[in-house]
Scaffold this motif. Structure first.
Motif, PDB file in Angstrom:
ATOM      1  N   GLY A  31       0.827  -1.219   0.000  1.00  0.00           N
ATOM      2  CA  GLY A  31       0.000   0.000   0.000  1.00  0.00           C
ATOM      3  C   GLY A  31       0.856   1.262   0.000  1.00  0.00           C
ATOM      4  O   GLY A  31       0.508   2.263  -0.635  1.00  0.00           O
ATOM      5  N   TYR A  32       1.995   1.227   0.712  1.00  0.00           N
ATOM      6  CA  TYR A  32       2.918   2.369   0.673  1.00  0.00           C
ATOM      7  C   TYR A  32       3.405   2.611  -0.762  1.00  0.00           C
ATOM      8  O   TYR A  32       3.571   3.761  -1.193  1.00  0.00           O
ATOM      9  N   VAL A  33       3.628   1.513  -1.487  1.00  0.00           N
ATOM     10  CA  VAL A  33       4.064   1.632  -2.887  1.00  0.00           C
ATOM     11  C   VAL A  33       2.937   2.224  -3.735  1.00  0.00           C
ATOM     12  O   VAL A  33       3.181   3.057  -4.614  1.00  0.00           O
ATOM     13  N   LEU A  34       1.709   1.813  -3.460  1.00  0.00           N
ATOM     14  CA  LEU A  34       0.576   2.380  -4.208  1.00  0.00           C
ATOM     15  C   LEU A  34       0.464   3.883  -3.957  1.00  0.00           C
ATOM     16  O   LEU A  34       0.171   4.659  -4.873  1.00  0.00           O
ATOM     17  N   ASP A  35       0.704   4.307  -2.726  1.00  0.00           N
ATOM     18  CA  ASP A  35       0.712   5.748  -2.424  1.00  0.00           C
ATOM     19  C   ASP A  35       1.773   6.471  -3.247  1.00  0.00           C
ATOM     20  O   ASP A  35       1.546   7.564  -3.772  1.00  0.00           O
TER      21      ASP A  35
END
Lengths: 154, 140
Positions: B61-65
């Motif tokens: 999810g951090y990567v998606l951000d």
């Protein structure tokens, strides 16, 4: 019909290639979406659509079975440390926060492996499709779960 | 906003300290009672460390951000990741990436192929993978 289908008891779930998951319907809702975005510490898309990680939440939430029941059906207690090994997300369109999505899917395969750190383990791959209420494809998710089986590593 | 050229770096996006409280909330959201996300002792018993272990989906999810921040109106179309190592409560993590291809699409978007990753400061690469992001040619 409720807009989020409760999970069924996973006791009857078969863990084998080709087995279908119960599936169901899942509506994320603003509260869960806000909590998801807050947990990431970032922001939501400016267009008002759901954060793309919602695809995971919707897919798993609508699969019809909880993670705990899935692992239990595979004979892997939570205490042994089952974990996510890989994930593929495809998003055909922005996801709606209040949209009741239909989810269906099943087990692609179960592969026995041996590794230095984990010893014997299975890789359980599941594919879940997320569809709009009109049936249009919205997202898809392939999840690879690592299921420890005990025994010495290589 | 990221310079849109092949080879351009993405981010970085840094989480200064991964939150054990957020892990508890995500465990409830995901209906995931795995004790390693809730209790450092459970993680220690499995040799995973001495602090609660972050949920894998939150790590990517951090990567998606990171990908959403490429440009206004950026949309993630695909993400394929392997989870290589655990992220623990209190870790400082850095999401990064690189644009590897750019193609024009008929619908007025640029299609970016990206390499992406999440590193734990001083330790391991936790996430490694590829992403496809659509960016409007006219900023929204």
């Amino acid at each position: 019909m409720p807009d989020t289908t409760p999970h069924v008891d996973g006791a009857a779930l078969e863990i084998r290639a080709g087995a279908e998951l119960p599936g169901g319907t899942y509506r994320l809702g603003a509260d869960r979406h806000d909590r998801l975005v807050a947990a990431l510490g970032g922001g939501a898309p400016a267009d008002g659509s759901a954060h793309p990680l919602a695809a995971w939440l919707i897919a798993m939430g609508g699969s019809g079975v909880s993670l705990a029941d899935l692992f239990a059906a595979a004979g892997v207690p939570m205490e042994t440390g089952p974990m996510l090994g890989a994930c593929e997300l495809e998003l055909a369109r922005p996801l709606g926060i209040e949209t009741p999505y239909a989810v269906r899917g099943g087990i692609l395969d179960v592969e026995a492996k041996t590794g230095r750190r984990l010893g014997r383990f299975d890789v359980l791959r599941i594919r879940l499709e997320v569809r709009e209420p009109d049936g249009a494809a919205a997202a898809a998710c392939i999840v690879s779960m690592i299921l420890p089986r005990g025994g010495a590593g290589t | 906003m990221t310079a849109l050229r092949v080879g351009a770096p993405l981010g970085p996006r840094t989480v200064e300290s991964v939150s054990a409280g957020a892990m508890r909330d995500v465990a409830a959201l995901l209906e995931d009672p795995n004790p390693i996300h809730l209790d450092g002792e459970a993680a220690r018993a499995l040799g995973l460390g001495d602090r609660p272990v972050n949920q894998g989906p939150v790590n990517f999810g951090y990567v998606l951000d990171l990908l959403l921040a490429i440009a206004p109106g950026a949309r993630v179309r695909a993400l394929r990741v392997r989870l290589l190592a655990n992220v623990l409560a209190g870790d400082r993590v850095i999401a990064g990436g690189r644009i590897e291809s750019i193609d024009e699409e008929a619908d007025g978007h640029l299609r970016l192929g990206c390499a992406v990753w999440l590193d734990v400061e001083g330790r391991d690469r936790a996430v490694d993978g590829q992403a496809v992001v659509a960016v409007p040619t006219v900023p929204t």
